[in-house]
Design a protein around this motif. Structure first.
Motif, short mmCIF file in Angstrom:
data_model
loop_
_atom_site.label_atom_id
_atom_site.label_comp_id
_atom_site.label_asym_id
_atom_site.label_seq_id
_atom_site.Cartn_x
_atom_site.Cartn_y
_atom_site.Cartn_z
N ARG A 59 4.71 10.08 -1.28
CA ARG A 59 3.46 9.35 -1.03
C ARG A 59 3.58 7.89 -1.48
NH1 ARG A 59 -1.20 13.76 -2.90
NH2 ARG A 59 -0.84 15.23 -1.18
N LEU A 60 4.25 7.66 -2.58
CA LEU A 60 4.42 6.30 -3.09
C LEU A 60 5.26 5.46 -2.14
CD1 LEU A 60 3.80 4.60 -5.71
CD2 LEU A 60 6.05 5.30 -6.52
N PHE A 61 6.33 6.06 -1.61
CA PHE A 61 7.26 5.35 -0.75
C PHE A 61 6.83 5.31 0.71
CE2 PHE A 61 11.44 5.80 -3.38
CZ PHE A 61 10.98 4.82 -4.24
N GLY A 62 5.88 6.15 1.10
CA GLY A 62 5.49 6.22 2.50
C GLY A 62 6.52 6.92 3.35
N LEU B 132 4.11 -0.95 -5.70
CA LEU B 132 3.58 -0.22 -4.55
C LEU B 132 2.12 0.17 -4.75
CD1 LEU B 132 6.70 1.95 -3.67
CD2 LEU B 132 6.02 -0.30 -2.82
N GLY B 133 1.55 -0.16 -5.89
CA GLY B 133 0.12 -0.03 -6.08
C GLY B 133 -0.64 -1.19 -5.46
N MET B 134 0.11 -2.24 -5.04
CA MET B 134 -0.52 -3.43 -4.47
C MET B 134 -0.01 -3.76 -3.08
SD MET B 134 -0.88 -7.24 -6.13
CE MET B 134 -2.33 -6.76 -7.08
N ILE B 135 1.29 -3.60 -2.83
CA ILE B 135 1.85 -3.94 -1.52
C ILE B 135 2.10 -2.67 -0.71
CG2 ILE B 135 2.85 -6.08 -2.37
CD1 ILE B 135 5.55 -4.73 -2.53
N GLU B 136 2.23 -2.83 0.60
CA GLU B 136 2.37 -1.69 1.51
C GLU B 136 3.63 -0.89 1.21
OE1 GLU B 136 1.13 0.87 3.65
OE2 GLU B 136 0.04 -0.90 4.35
N LEU C 50 -1.35 10.78 -14.64
CA LEU C 50 -2.39 10.23 -15.50
C LEU C 50 -3.05 9.01 -14.87
CD1 LEU C 50 -0.58 10.50 -18.95
CD2 LEU C 50 -2.54 11.85 -18.20
N LEU C 51 -2.27 8.21 -14.16
CA LEU C 51 -2.81 7.03 -13.50
C LEU C 51 -3.65 7.40 -12.28
CD1 LEU C 51 0.27 4.62 -13.59
CD2 LEU C 51 -1.91 4.25 -14.76
N GLY C 52 -3.10 8.28 -11.45
CA GLY C 52 -3.74 8.56 -10.17
C GLY C 52 -3.60 7.38 -9.23
N GLY C 53 -4.02 7.54 -7.99
CA GLY C 53 -3.90 6.46 -7.02
C GLY C 53 -4.68 5.23 -7.41
N GLY C 54 -5.94 5.43 -7.84
CA GLY C 54 -6.77 4.30 -8.25
C GLY C 54 -6.22 3.61 -9.47
N LEU D 122 -3.07 3.47 -10.44
CA LEU D 122 -1.85 2.73 -10.09
C LEU D 122 -2.22 1.38 -9.47
CD1 LEU D 122 1.25 2.64 -9.86
CD2 LEU D 122 1.00 3.69 -7.60
N ALA D 123 -3.21 1.39 -8.58
CA ALA D 123 -3.65 0.14 -7.95
C ALA D 123 -4.20 -0.82 -9.00
CB ALA D 123 -4.70 0.43 -6.88
#
Length: 456
Positions: A123-126, A247-251, A346-350, A352-353
């Protein structure tokens, strides 16, 4: 088995069984002139445990540790805050002592951890899939090049000038044994990535293009444009991510056309650890799965319909015939992968962003402050948490003086690219959530003093 020293009687009995009169007889094939006749010259004699401890502590005391001074080092290894809960969980006995799941039917916990890790990395790498981790980012990069050669049946790889030089060295060293052609583009102090040069280098013999994202100078290349050009020539695109927090900020690279994405997972959960052990990340498109190195853990159900986990794919030489193996320099770095997975969970998607946004803001603060110093300029205005500054003199000398002033002020491009004189004024400065306003101000004051020739 009891791990106790052998007695003289034990040794005598063993020698008697093999028909040797003494231990020296075991080395009879070694010429006498090649055998040691006494202590090794230059090495001290043995010492007591307490004496060795004191000596090693004194040596360790000479180190300038990352947490004790303003710290702006980067270039593929970053100082992030690792929550205490990460270390607490990985210290549990069932995790700390677990090893490679050679008998997966009794390693359900390990397999589940790796399955969840794979899901997070994909998911992180797409990418469609990810493997159960590798040694580190540089060896994962080489494995990706080998994989691309198998898929395309071509043997020419192009390395972007923005690729970390240490990754390039690993690739060129390994290519000596496979006779793959490695075309390494030069790195230069330009504000824009070398996208045009990469695209121009692609031909019909190219198996893959290796592009770091963000690159070694902190620039963000146009992966979509490079992918389009590479695919038109039948080549694959390998994206290298040395800072996964970005990758929490760029595509995600996979969303921009990258066929294989590799990287270093040190930033999440692992810590600097004096250079290792680290964690290799590896993801790719599903259609390439059978050419992927390492292991792939899968989810299934048992005979009673209960959820279970299996080794779906095992392409190492330890599992299958050596000539069929896709890799023999990979491992799944299980404990580091677990630490990565716990931190990311612990971070989750939000989270990490949010972490990525803080990292970028800290770097912006560094740039804003340091470019106020006469003679210091910004190379590129698009970056994440690492940026290149240009100094009026050799950055290597400046950094040595900063270290004497108890400031780890960054990484010199002259150290990374010693043969390129045109890069010696380049200074890589990295900032993370652990970088304080006080750290930034200290760096600015000391850097200005060094450039002005003010004694410490």
């Amino acid at each position: 088995m009891r791990y106790l020293p052998l007695t003289d009687a034990d040794r005598a009995a063993m020698l008697d069984v093999i028909g040797a009169a003494s231990v020296d007889d075991l080395f009879i094939d070694v010429p006498a002139e090649a055998r040691l006749s006494g202590p090794v010259e230059g090495l001290p004699m043995h010492a007591s445990e307490m004496a060795v401890e004191r000596h090693m502590s004194a040596l360790a005391g000479k180190n300038l540790s990352a947490g004790s001074v303003p710290f702006f080092l980067g270039a593929g290894a970053y100082r992030h805050h690792v929550p205490a809960s990460v270390d607490h969980i990985i210290q549990r006995g069932e995790f700390l002592t677990a090893y490679t799941p050679y008998q997966p039917e009794i390693a359900q916990g390990t397999l589940q951890v790796l399955f969840e890790f794979q899901t997070q990395v994909a998911r992180l790498f797409g990418t469609d899939i990810a493997n159960a981790s590798m040694y580190d980012g540089s060896t994962a990069c080489w494995e990706a090049i080998l994989m691309a050669a198998r898929i395309t049946r071509k043997d020419r790889a192009i390395l972007s000038g923005g690729l970390h030089p240490h990754y390039g060295e690993v690739v060129r060293t390994m290519a000596k044994f496979t006779e793959d052609e490695i075309a390494s583009l030069p790195c230069d102090l330009k504000g824009e990535p070398d996208d045009a040069a990469v695209i121009a280098a692609i031909d019909d013999k190219t198996s893959c293009v290796v592009v770091q994202y963000p690159d070694i100078l902190g620039r963000v290349p146009d992966l979509a444009a490079i992918s389009e050009a590479a695919h038109a020539k039948g080549a694959l695109v390998i994206a290298v991510v040395t800072e996964p927090v970005a990758l929490g900020m760029i595509e995600a690279p996979g969303n921009l056309g990258a066929d294989i994405v590799v990287g270093e997972g040190q930033s999440l959960g692992v810590g600097l650890q004096f250079g290792g052990p680290y964690l290799g990340l590896f993801g790719c498109r599903e259609k390439f799965v059978r050419q992927m190195p390492g292991r792939l853990c899968g989810e299934t159900v048992d005979a009673e319909g209960k959820r279970g986990f299996v080794l779906t794919l095992s392409t190492r030489e330890q599992h299958i015939r050596r000539e069929k193996a896709t890799s023999n320099i990979c491992t799944n770095s299980g404990l580091c992968a677990l630490a990565f997975s716990i931190h990311l969970t612990l971070l989750g998607g939000g989270g990490l962003a949010q972490l990525a946004a803080v990292n970028h803001a800290r770097t912006q603060a560094v740039v804003e402050r340091l470019t106020q110093i006469p003679g210091v300029s910004l190379l590129n205005d698009a970056y994440f948490n690492e940026v290149t500054l240009v100094l009026p003199g050799d950055a290597r000398e400046v950094l040595r003086e900063l270290a004497d002033r108890k400031v780890l002020g960054g990484v010199s491009l002259g150290r990374l690219f010693p043969a390129q004189e045109d890069l010696h004024k380049g200074l890589l400065v990295a900032a993370t959530e652990a970088t304080t306003d006080e750290d930034i101000e200290t760096l600015a004051i000391e850097l200005a003093a060094v450039l002005e020739g003010v004694p410490a």
